[in-house]
Design an enzyme around this catalytic site. Structure first.
Site, short mmCIF file in Angstrom:
data_model
loop_
_atom_site.label_atom_id
_atom_site.label_comp_id
_atom_site.label_asym_id
_atom_site.label_seq_id
_atom_site.Cartn_x
_atom_site.Cartn_y
_atom_site.Cartn_z
CD GLN A 105 3.84 -7.50 3.39
OE1 GLN A 105 4.67 -6.65 3.07
NE2 GLN A 105 2.70 -7.67 2.73
CG HIS A 171 4.47 -2.48 1.43
ND1 HIS A 171 3.73 -1.54 0.77
CD2 HIS A 171 3.89 -3.68 1.14
CE1 HIS A 171 2.74 -2.14 0.11
NE2 HIS A 171 2.83 -3.45 0.33
CD GLU A 265 7.75 -0.34 -11.42
OE1 GLU A 265 6.79 0.44 -11.61
OE2 GLU A 265 8.87 0.04 -10.99
CE1 TYR A 275 14.60 2.89 -11.39
CE2 TYR A 275 15.40 4.28 -9.60
CZ TYR A 275 15.64 3.52 -10.74
OH TYR A 275 16.92 3.40 -11.22
CE1 TYR A 286 -2.84 -5.78 -3.96
CE2 TYR A 286 -2.74 -4.17 -2.19
CZ TYR A 286 -2.12 -5.10 -2.99
OH TYR A 286 -0.78 -5.36 -2.83
#
Length: 391
Positions: A105, A171, A265, A275, A286
């Site tokens: 990613q 991420h 979110e 958070y 998963y």
């Protein structure tokens, strides 16, 4: 209705039971609002537009940054920066990028012009960098001067580089926004180290950061007096924030992030707030197993809105253009998983209505409103589309 030009309409993947719960942010962090609605019952907002191909050849268009003269800058996650001059469909590669460790990613990620870019020509961008200790990479924030013809970058300045490189490919975050005082905010995801990074203020990852425009750390950041903490941190306990928008009118920073299996979110980002990830979540592993029994906890911020199952949210765009009367004043947020865009009506820090638009448009990665007033979509595997209202 939308005419999906130049590509085949994707199958509609919406599954039954996709529920959306919205939480009041001016109530205690654990308190829920009454707005809970099955996804399939959401109203569809019909738009009379054509999705016209503006450029092809960008496989994963991670970000689109409009320039004042009508040109567009486009980041390709594999590590290229492209210029799309106005009134053309031909991409020109921009030179002057740093070394980019494109993997998984990671790659070249977000783009953001300085709020006074006409004068200073600074372009800010985030990317995965292998600099620093350890193998692998982490997210970095750099700025560089954009040439007058928009084809070259110079005067590179590395503003921040996340420590604790990782060989994990997930991420990285990472969006970039400025507030009305020219502070720059950017995100770094938890880098796949769920139980290590997000709750530890001495480590990068799972955080949203705030810097002066030159990379210096503001003296009023929340953790500057805390020994060994990362002083650039503005908020923490995040999983993978990939959308941000600063509401200048109300002085509110909005962000969304990917949950695990469920629990994507939308949040209002507050100074120094936690958070909750991974101590609280509306999602599961998963595999379907639980990693926490808590959905809310005192002292941790609950989301303004969450999607369970996950929709895989990407970019966000607040529409100001008069070209789209039905969208003006709404916040657009794309679902990569289900190939639609959500149009949110926001009032006083709450989502009061959500419409589904452009159902089947594709895996929308990036959103932008050009200086010409048109909305541009970066769609994985399709390139750049321009939404043109029908006469």
């Amino acid at each position: 209705m939308i005419n999906l030009m130049s590509h085949n309409t994707l199958p509609k993947l919406i599954s039954a039971g996709l529920a959306i719960a919205i939480f009041a942010t001016n109530a205690p962090a654990h308190a829920k609002s009454d707005y809970v609605k099955n996804y399939k019952q959401l109203d569809t907002l019909a738009l009379s537009v054509n999705a016209v191909t503006a450029a092809e050849g960008v496989v994963i268009p991670w970000a689109i940054e409009p320039l004042a003269n009508g040109d567009l800058l486009i980041s390709e996650r594999s590590g290229a920066l492209f210029l799309l001059p106005k009134n053309t469909t031909k991409l020109t590669e921009v030179s002057g990028l740093p070394d980019i460790n494109a993997n998984g990613q990671g790659g070249l990620l977000d783009l953001s012009l300085h709020t006074d870019s006409k004068q200073n020509q600074w372009l800010y961008f985030s990317y995965s960098s292998s600099e620093g200790k350890g193998s692998g990479s982490n997210t970095a924030l750099m700025r560089a001067k954009l040439s007058d013809d928009h084809t070259q970058l110079s005067d590179q300045q590395l503003l921040y580089k996340g420590e604790h490189n990782s060989t994990k490919g997930q991420h990285y975050g990472s969006r970039i926004v400025f507030d009305d005082e020219s502070y720059v905010y950017f995100s770094i995801g938890d880098r796949g180290s769920r139980d290590i990074n997000p709750q530890d203020l001495t480590r990068d990852g799972g955080k949203i950061y705030r810097l002066h425009e030159n990379g210096n750390i503001p003296s009023d950041n929340p953790f500057v007096e805390q020994k060994n903490a990362k002083h650039a941190v503005w908020s923490y306990g995040h999983r993978n924030p990939q959308g941000m928008w600063f509401d200048n009118q109300n002085n509110i920073l909005w962000s969304h992030e990917h949950g695990p299996r469920g629990g994507d979110e939308l949040n209002i980002i507050k100074k120094g707030a936690n958070y909750g990830w991974p101590l609280v979540s509306y999602g599961v592993n998963y595999s379907g197993t639980k990693f926490t029994d808590l959905k809310e906890k005192d002292g941790m911020q609950s989301p303004v809105l969450h999607w369970t199952p996950s929709i895989a949210p990407s970019d966000m765009l607040y529409v100001t253009s008069d070209k789209y009367p039905k969208l003006k004043g709404k916040l657009l947020l794309a679902s990569m998983k289900f190939a639609f865009i959500s149009a949110l009506e926001i009032s006083k820090g709450k989502v009061v209505k959500q419409h589904k638009i452009l159902d089947g448009i594709g895996r929308v990665r990036s959103l932008a409103q050009g200086s010409d007033g048109f909305i541009y979509l970066g769609i994985d595997g399709q390139g750049i589309k321009r939404l043109e209202p029908k006469p």
